[in-house]
Write a protein that holds these residues in place. Structure first.
Motif, PDB file in Angstrom:
ATOM      1  N   GLY A   1      -0.193  33.427 -30.129  1.00 21.09           N
ATOM      2  CA  GLY A   1      -0.966  32.861 -29.032  1.00 21.09           C
ATOM      3  C   GLY A   1      -2.288  32.265 -29.449  1.00 21.09           C
ATOM      4  O   GLY A   1      -3.053  31.776 -28.611  1.00 21.09           O
ATOM      5  N   ASN A   2      -2.600  32.267 -30.753  1.00 24.30           N
ATOM      6  CA  ASN A   2      -3.876  31.731 -31.239  1.00 24.30           C
ATOM      7  C   ASN A   2      -3.778  30.280 -31.694  1.00 24.30           C
ATOM      8  O   ASN A   2      -4.760  29.725 -32.194  1.00 24.30           O
ATOM      9  CB  ASN A   2      -4.404  32.584 -32.389  1.00 24.30           C
ATOM     10  CG  ASN A   2      -4.835  33.963 -31.931  1.00 24.30           C
ATOM     11  OD1 ASN A   2      -5.338  34.113 -30.830  1.00 24.30           O
ATOM     12  ND2 ASN A   2      -4.603  34.965 -32.775  1.00 24.30           N
ATOM     13  N   LYS A   3      -2.602  29.689 -31.536  1.00 27.89           N
ATOM     14  CA  LYS A   3      -2.424  28.305 -31.954  1.00 27.89           C
ATOM     15  C   LYS A   3      -1.432  27.630 -31.030  1.00 27.89           C
ATOM     16  O   LYS A   3      -0.479  28.264 -30.554  1.00 27.89           O
ATOM     17  CB  LYS A   3      -1.921  28.250 -33.412  1.00 27.89           C
ATOM     18  CG  LYS A   3      -1.906  26.853 -34.026  1.00 27.89           C
ATOM     19  CD  LYS A   3      -1.713  26.932 -35.532  1.00 27.89           C
ATOM     20  CE  LYS A   3      -1.808  25.556 -36.176  1.00 27.89           C
ATOM     21  NZ  LYS A   3      -1.800  25.627 -37.646  1.00 27.89           N
TER      22      LYS A   3
ATOM     23  N   THR B   1       4.442   9.216 -30.716  1.00 25.93           N
ATOM     24  CA  THR B   1       4.429   8.684 -32.081  1.00 25.93           C
ATOM     25  C   THR B   1       5.224   9.546 -33.056  1.00 25.93           C
ATOM     26  O   THR B   1       5.303   9.228 -34.233  1.00 25.93           O
ATOM     27  CB  THR B   1       2.979   8.563 -32.589  1.00 25.93           C
ATOM     28  OG1 THR B   1       2.354   9.852 -32.509  1.00 25.93           O
ATOM     29  CG2 THR B   1       2.187   7.579 -31.739  1.00 25.93           C
ATOM     30  N   GLY B   2       5.791  10.666 -32.580  1.00 22.97           N
ATOM     31  CA  GLY B   2       6.582  11.528 -33.456  1.00 22.97           C
ATOM     32  C   GLY B   2       5.756  12.492 -34.276  1.00 22.97           C
ATOM     33  O   GLY B   2       6.291  13.192 -35.125  1.00 22.97           O
ATOM     34  N   SER B   3       4.443  12.545 -34.026  1.00 21.38           N
ATOM     35  CA  SER B   3       3.544  13.385 -34.818  1.00 21.38           C
ATOM     36  C   SER B   3       3.217  14.673 -34.080  1.00 21.38           C
ATOM     37  O   SER B   3       3.087  14.677 -32.854  1.00 21.38           O
ATOM     38  CB  SER B   3       2.244  12.637 -35.122  1.00 21.38           C
ATOM     39  OG  SER B   3       2.503  11.432 -35.812  1.00 21.38           O
ATOM     40  N   TRP B   4       3.057  15.745 -34.847  1.00 23.38           N
ATOM     41  CA  TRP B   4       2.637  17.028 -34.296  1.00 23.38           C
ATOM     42  C   TRP B   4       1.128  17.150 -34.388  1.00 23.38           C
ATOM     43  O   TRP B   4       0.539  16.968 -35.442  1.00 23.38           O
ATOM     44  CB  TRP B   4       3.286  18.178 -35.069  1.00 23.38           C
ATOM     45  CG  TRP B   4       4.731  18.358 -34.760  1.00 23.38           C
ATOM     46  CD1 TRP B   4       5.796  17.878 -35.466  1.00 23.38           C
ATOM     47  CD2 TRP B   4       5.287  19.077 -33.654  1.00 23.38           C
ATOM     48  NE1 TRP B   4       6.979  18.240 -34.870  1.00 23.38           N
ATOM     49  CE2 TRP B   4       6.697  18.983 -33.758  1.00 23.38           C
ATOM     50  CE3 TRP B   4       4.742  19.792 -32.592  1.00 23.38           C
ATOM     51  CZ2 TRP B   4       7.548  19.578 -32.822  1.00 23.38           C
ATOM     52  CZ3 TRP B   4       5.584  20.375 -31.663  1.00 23.38           C
ATOM     53  CH2 TRP B   4       6.972  20.267 -31.786  1.00 23.38           C
ATOM     54  N   ARG B   5       0.495  17.484 -33.271  1.00 18.38           N
ATOM     55  CA  ARG B   5      -0.925  17.816 -33.235  1.00 18.38           C
ATOM     56  C   ARG B   5      -1.053  19.325 -33.116  1.00 18.38           C
ATOM     57  O   ARG B   5      -0.157  19.981 -32.575  1.00 18.38           O
ATOM     58  CB  ARG B   5      -1.608  17.156 -32.037  1.00 18.38           C
ATOM     59  CG  ARG B   5      -1.469  15.639 -32.003  1.00 18.38           C
ATOM     60  CD  ARG B   5      -1.954  15.126 -30.669  1.00 18.38           C
ATOM     61  NE  ARG B   5      -1.665  13.704 -30.535  1.00 18.38           N
ATOM     62  CZ  ARG B   5      -2.572  12.782 -30.260  1.00 18.38           C
ATOM     63  NH1 ARG B   5      -3.833  13.132 -30.090  1.00 18.38           N
ATOM     64  NH2 ARG B   5      -2.240  11.507 -30.155  1.00 18.38           N
TER      65      ARG B   5
ATOM     66  N   ARG C   1      -9.323  21.470 -33.230  1.00 22.20           N
ATOM     67  CA  ARG C   1      -8.201  20.693 -33.771  1.00 22.20           C
ATOM     68  C   ARG C   1      -7.892  21.097 -35.201  1.00 22.20           C
ATOM     69  O   ARG C   1      -8.793  21.395 -35.983  1.00 22.20           O
ATOM     70  CB  ARG C   1      -8.514  19.195 -33.729  1.00 22.20           C
ATOM     71  CG  ARG C   1      -8.288  18.567 -32.395  1.00 22.20           C
ATOM     72  CD  ARG C   1      -8.285  17.069 -32.492  1.00 22.20           C
ATOM     73  NE  ARG C   1      -9.527  16.557 -33.065  1.00 22.20           N
ATOM     74  CZ  ARG C   1      -9.750  15.263 -33.281  1.00 22.20           C
ATOM     75  NH1 ARG C   1      -8.814  14.379 -32.996  1.00 22.20           N
ATOM     76  NH2 ARG C   1     -10.889  14.854 -33.776  1.00 22.20           N
ATOM     77  N   GLU C   2      -6.609  21.072 -35.520  1.00 21.13           N
ATOM     78  CA  GLU C   2      -6.173  21.341 -36.883  1.00 21.13           C
ATOM     79  C   GLU C   2      -5.256  20.219 -37.345  1.00 21.13           C
ATOM     80  O   GLU C   2      -4.780  19.399 -36.550  1.00 21.13           O
ATOM     81  CB  GLU C   2      -5.438  22.687 -36.957  1.00 21.13           C
ATOM     82  CG  GLU C   2      -6.363  23.882 -36.915  1.00 21.13           C
ATOM     83  CD  GLU C   2      -5.693  25.123 -37.488  1.00 21.13           C
ATOM     84  OE1 GLU C   2      -4.465  25.106 -37.685  1.00 21.13           O
ATOM     85  OE2 GLU C   2      -6.409  26.106 -37.731  1.00 21.13           O
ATOM     86  N   LEU C   3      -4.970  20.232 -38.629  1.00 21.83           N
ATOM     87  CA  LEU C   3      -4.137  19.194 -39.215  1.00 21.83           C
ATOM     88  C   LEU C   3      -2.682  19.380 -38.797  1.00 21.83           C
ATOM     89  O   LEU C   3      -2.141  20.491 -38.859  1.00 21.83           O
ATOM     90  CB  LEU C   3      -4.255  19.248 -40.740  1.00 21.83           C
ATOM     91  CG  LEU C   3      -3.745  18.050 -41.529  1.00 21.83           C
ATOM     92  CD1 LEU C   3      -4.483  16.788 -41.115  1.00 21.83           C
ATOM     93  CD2 LEU C   3      -3.909  18.296 -43.016  1.00 21.83           C
TER      94      LEU C   3
ATOM     95  N   PRO D   1      -6.444  12.428 -42.014  1.00 23.89           N
ATOM     96  CA  PRO D   1      -6.777  12.091 -40.620  1.00 23.89           C
ATOM     97  C   PRO D   1      -5.868  12.817 -39.621  1.00 23.89           C
ATOM     98  O   PRO D   1      -4.694  13.055 -39.887  1.00 23.89           O
ATOM     99  CB  PRO D   1      -6.545  10.574 -40.565  1.00 23.89           C
ATOM    100  CG  PRO D   1      -6.531  10.112 -41.972  1.00 23.89           C
ATOM    101  CD  PRO D   1      -6.044  11.256 -42.800  1.00 23.89           C
ATOM    102  N   PHE D   2      -6.431  13.150 -38.460  1.00 25.04           N
ATOM    103  CA  PHE D   2      -5.642  13.636 -37.336  1.00 25.04           C
ATOM    104  C   PHE D   2      -4.876  12.463 -36.730  1.00 25.04           C
ATOM    105  O   PHE D   2      -5.158  11.296 -37.014  1.00 25.04           O
ATOM    106  CB  PHE D   2      -6.546  14.261 -36.269  1.00 25.04           C
ATOM    107  CG  PHE D   2      -7.287  15.476 -36.726  1.00 25.04           C
ATOM    108  CD1 PHE D   2      -6.613  16.526 -37.338  1.00 25.04           C
ATOM    109  CD2 PHE D   2      -8.653  15.598 -36.534  1.00 25.04           C
ATOM    110  CE1 PHE D   2      -7.290  17.667 -37.756  1.00 25.04           C
ATOM    111  CE2 PHE D   2      -9.342  16.728 -36.934  1.00 25.04           C
ATOM    112  CZ  PHE D   2      -8.661  17.768 -37.556  1.00 25.04           C
TER     113      PHE D   2
END
Length: 803
Positions: free
Chosen positions: A362-364, A371-375, A388-390, A541-542
């Motif tokens: 539950g911490n993330k 765009t198919g990308s995971w944030r 924010r994380e990579l 980059p994010f």
């Protein structure tokens, strides 16, 4: 012993709300026909570890869980190929396809599981709901029985399924889809029957999820339903003859007869000890667009209320909590605010979040967008906020071509998803990982081919019938120098700062970055602005940066072709490029040459083919230009002997080079600069030797190597690690197979062969193979092969021991 290992996989996620799941340390998501596995909480940021191949069409639904009786991790996947695959994790941590179910007659839309009961349910576009019983033995044998198949009435397509166990032990299934109602099915012995219909939503129901209200075993069940009407509804399942309000009022005289419920209308399901009431609990208002996913996170603390995560097409994740007064409110919102979306997809709008997932702790949280990308975001307890994380990224359509920069520091790929992406290394301490560092081109047409020109330029060709030349901006150059350790001159005054795309435009326009002082006094503008500090990052980059601030400005457009561009090649000295387009007649099957100083076409166009030219390649010394085509012939053009001449003339051709169309060609390195290879649909790779004299130029066939399927790409290794009197050739096939041969140039025999093992191969046709040029540092020199595939992936292999 020759071997290959995977160093990097770039694979975008499928845009389907059910196509991902996170259990324990593993997150699985659909990527084209494949299933990608990665560890979001692993701090080494390696990214995707493996791609599971078993489906033949887009993966739409996934559930990952640990089977309680056997303690084995199980993955259930459903695909547009109408099949359900059961995967079992073996002792070595790898997943193996254990069983494939084919009872559905249309695309699988959703999978729901209840691990403690060994029951799972599947819904498909054949408007049926199928309920299955799963048993996994300690020896990893899998048995699946179809308990029941129900045709949904009134006929609709299921898009969301949630399962839960009532206090009586009976299983209840909630089903939603292409209608506004939610159907509740209840177990009666071994079969399920419709017990209730929950009304209230005004559009399709996209997500359903059950949880217990608290860790107490007798606590009520809560069902969250999310819809395209922009609202999330909560429903309470309460055991007993009394409604939850009455039960609460009996224990707490301070509560009114209506309690917390927003409606006193109740649905009743079950009989006797299994009787439950279903009441409407709360309406969650806050999203501005369709809601695609809703996921509960249940805290382990006693009496701690669960949290709900919703992901919406409004580019946001919302976390909902119940406050002290019993009201559900949005406690945290992550993502983008409306003012930052930009005018077009290219200038920022991501098209919404399709998936939102909690980490098991539950911490993330992570989300997948258009765009198919995971944030990713993680909770920082000391600052009491989400940071924010990579994340990871990749293409969401077939990858058509790849190209290395001349110094081997960057890899570019281009795809039918209308983007060009640049990958580079992130070097820190003792760790080096690959990441997407820039998205140079976000286009309106499918991109087919690209080539690197020198260290700071590239050219790409698309379905729009013209080619575009791009310069690397200072911001990206500085970022790569900082993270990858490249030694490029970042102070080059000729390079622009950055680029953006004007509204409704296709051309990347060079812009100057603002200093902090200029930003403070700048007038609001419709065009995207960038400050000098935007890409001054200590990490890759994010997704926000990639989508907005890493475009390459466009330098030139090259016209002349009448149809979609099919291939492009740049000379090694960077002074000319050769291009061709799709053609069904001799008039368009020409090769056009452009010089790169003023970008003028070198006329006349080169003629030799009668159908589409599929591949072009310059020899190591740029003396020859080789072309192959669908007309089954290869042609060799020789550079004019005149000093500083840019013209090429037809020197030799073979109208019957292969018995079917030729799909790819490649030149050997400087040690065997007169050798080239061709690969064709006739399932052959052929190696030719050029004999050039003052009188004539000819090419003799040295060796023919059969392949298991049409050879779609060939590539010679041209680096310094190739042994003496040996050439190394890689070939990719239409079925995804990749072979690498070590070939003696003394007697033209295969000395050694390496076939990439099936578990590491792409599941689609190989569209391009490119060996990495030697790095500037000797320590970097290892044989690395980049692979672009029809299965949406870019893979980077390290080849060892091939002598």
């Amino acid at each position: 012993m020759a071997s290959a290992r995977l160093e990097y996989i770039a694979a975008g996620g499928n845009r389907h709300p059910c196509a991902a799941d996170w259990t324990e340390e593993l997150l699985a998501y659909g990527s084209g026909h494949n299933i990608a596995i990665f560890r979001p909480e692993n701090n080494n940021h390696k990214g995707v570890e493996t791609l599971l191949t078993g489906h033949t069409d887009i993966v739409n639904a996934l559930k990952l869980f640990r089977d309680p009786p056997s303690a084995k991790r199980v993955l259930i996947s459903g695909s547009a190929d109408k099949t359900i695959c059961i995967w079992i994790e073996k002792t070595d941590g790898k997943f193996e396809l254990a069983k494939s179910l084919t009872e559905h007659t249309a695309s699988i839309n959703v999978v729901g599981v209840l691990p403690e009961s060994g029951v799972f349910a599947t819904g498909a576009a054949d408007a049926t709901l199928k309920i299955w019983k799963l048993r996994v033995s300690e020896s990893l044998n899998v048995e699946v029985d179809l308990i029941q198949s129900m045709t949904l009435a009134p006929r609709y397509f299921p898009l969301a399924i949630a399962l839960a166990k009532l206090q009586s032990g009976q299983v209840v299934i909630a089903v939603g889809g292409t209608m506004a109602n939610i159907q509740i099915y209840m177990q009666n012995r071994d079969t399920f029957s419709l017990a209730a219909k929950l009304t209230g939503h005004e559009a399709w129901v996209r997500a359903l999820d059950f949880t217990r209200e608290s860790s107490k075993p007798d606590s009520d069940l809560l069902l969250a339903s999310a819809s395209q009407d922009k609202y999330t509804r909560l429903w309470r399942f309460h055991a007993g003859e009394e409604l939850p309000e009455v039960a609460a009022a009996a224990s707490d005289p301070a509560m009114t007869v209506f309690g917390r419920s927003l409606s006193n209308k109740a649905h009743w399901i079950g009989e006797g000890d299994s009787k439950h009431s279903i009441t409407f609990e709360a309406l969650l208002i806050g999203h501005e667009d369709w809601i695609y996913t809703a996921r509960w996170f249940t805290k382990t603390a006693q009496d701690a209320a669960p949290q709900l995560l919703t992901a919406s097409a409004d580019n946001s994740l919302a976390m909902w909590e119940r406050d002290a007064d019993g009201f559900w409110t949005c406690a945290t919102r992550l993502g983008e605010i409306s003012a930052q979306k930009g005018s077009t997809t290219a200038t920022g709008s991501t098209g919404g979040f399709w998936i939102g997932l909690w980490s098991p702790s539950g911490n993330k949280v992570v989300s997948l967008g258009r765009t198919g990308s995971w944030r990713a975001w993680s909770y920082n307890a000391s600052e009491d906020r989400w940071l924010r994380e990579l994340g990871i990224s990749g293409h969401v359509r077939a990858v058509k071509d790849i190209a290395w920069s001349n110094d081997g520091t960057q890899l570019m790929s281009t795809s039918s998803d209308q983007t060009t992406r640049l990958f580079g290394q992130w070097k820190r301490d003792d760790t080096t990982t690959w990441h997407e560092m820039s998205r140079p081109q976000i286009h309106g047409y499918d991109l087919n081919c690209l080539a690197a020109i020198g260290a700071t330029q590239f050219i790409s060709g698309a379905d729009e019938k013209l080619l575009r030349v791009f310069n690397k901006p200072k911001a990206v150059t500085s970022l790569l120098a900082k993270l990858s350790g490249t030694t490029e001159d970042v102070s080059d005054a000729d390079l622009p700062d950055a680029a953006n795309i004007p509204v409704l435009g296709l051309s990347n326009k060079a812009i100057n970055a603002l200093t902090p002082e200029e930003e403070a006094t700048a007038e609001p503008s419709e065009e995207t602005q960038i400050t000098k500090s935007t890409l001054d990052l200590s990490h890759p980059p994010f997704e926000d940066h990639l989508a907005r601030h890493t475009l390459f400005p466009e330098l030139e457009k090259l016209y002349g072709h009448g149809y979609e561009i099919s291939c492009v090649a740049a000379s090694h000295d960077g002074t000319r490029v050769a291009t061709a387009c799709r053609a069904s007649s001799i008039d368009h099957a020409v090769i056009r040459l452009y010089e790169t100083k003023e970008w003028r076409e070198v006329k006349p166009a080169l003629t030799a083919h009668s159908l589409t030219v599929t591949s072009l390649a310059f020899s190591a010394d740029d003396k020859f230009l080789l072309s192959v085509g669908r007309d089954r012939q290869w042609a060799l053009f020789s550079r004019s002997a005149a000093p500083a001449s840019s013209t090429y003339d037809l020197a030799a051709s073979n109208p019957k080079g292969h018995s079917r169309m030729i799909l790819s060609c490649s030149w050997a390195g400087s040690s065997a600069s007169n050798v080239f290879a061709t690969g064709g649909r006739d399932k052959n790779v052929k190696i030719w030797g050029v004999n050039s004299s003052a009188e004539a130029t000819t090419a003799d066939l040295h060796l023919t190597i059969p392949t298991s399927a049409p050879a779609t790409s060939v590539a010679f290794y041209t680096g310094a690690l190739s042994p003496a009197s040996t050439v190394i050739l890689a070939a990719g096939a239409e079925n995804g197979e990749i072979s690498v041969w070590s070939i003696s140039t003394d007697d033209w025999t295969v000395k050694n062969e390496l076939k990439i093992e099936k578990s590491m191969q792409p599941s689609g046709a190989i569209n391009a193979l490119r060996w990495r040029p030697d790095g500037k540092e000797q320590a970097e020199q290892k044989m690395q092969l980049a692979v672009a595939s029809e299965d949406f992936s870019v893979k980077l292999f390290v080849i060892q021991g091939l002598q």
